[in-house]
Motif scaffolding. Structure first.
Motif: not given
Length: 137
Positions: A88-91, A100-112
């Motif tokens: 839920a926190d990751a979502q 930004d693109i780097y933060a988005r990638d990090s957040v998406d990886t954590h969500l996965d």
């Protein structure tokens, strides 16, 4: 006189030792008490305390086979509940629009990773429930 006194003290000591053994707590009862404490902690979302109770069950009630097996299932439930909270926190983090693109990638990886973790504990709980058995006393 001293011999009689010594024999009385010795008899009292033997009787008191016998009483201690007779009133020793049943390991299953003590194990169920630890499970109850862990369930209460889980219902309060106190994952650390819930795990601690399961650890106490394992360390203090080695002979409580049924309680220990239930403890395995409860520990799976604790892990799953915590994984759901992390998901839920990751979502929430992934829903942010201004990354930004780097933060988005990090957040998406954590969500996965959190989605995978939830699936893992769901499967583990399912597997452990299928293998659950009741031990005769």
């Amino acid at each position: 006189m001293r011999t009689t006194l010594f024999l009385l003290i010795l008899a009292a000591a033997m009787i008191s030792c016998g009483e201690r053994q007779a009133t020793a707590p049943d390991p299953e009862v003590e194990g169920q008490q630890w499970l109850s404490k862990a369930r209460t902690a889980l219902s309060d979302s106190d994952f650390v305390a819930a795990r601690s109770c399961i650890d106490s069950l394992r360390n203090r009630c080695a002979e409580a086979l049924n309680a220990r097996e239930q403890g395995i299932l409860l520990l799976d439930s604790i892990e799953l509940a915590e994984a759901h909270r992390q998901l839920a926190d990751a979502q929430k983090a992934a829903a942010q629009q201004d990354l930004d693109i780097y933060a988005r990638d990090s957040v998406d990886t954590h969500l996965d990773r959190m989605v995978t973790k939830v699936r893992f504990f769901e499967k583990k709980l399912e597997h452990d429930i299928a293998g659950f058995s009741h031990h005769e006393q």
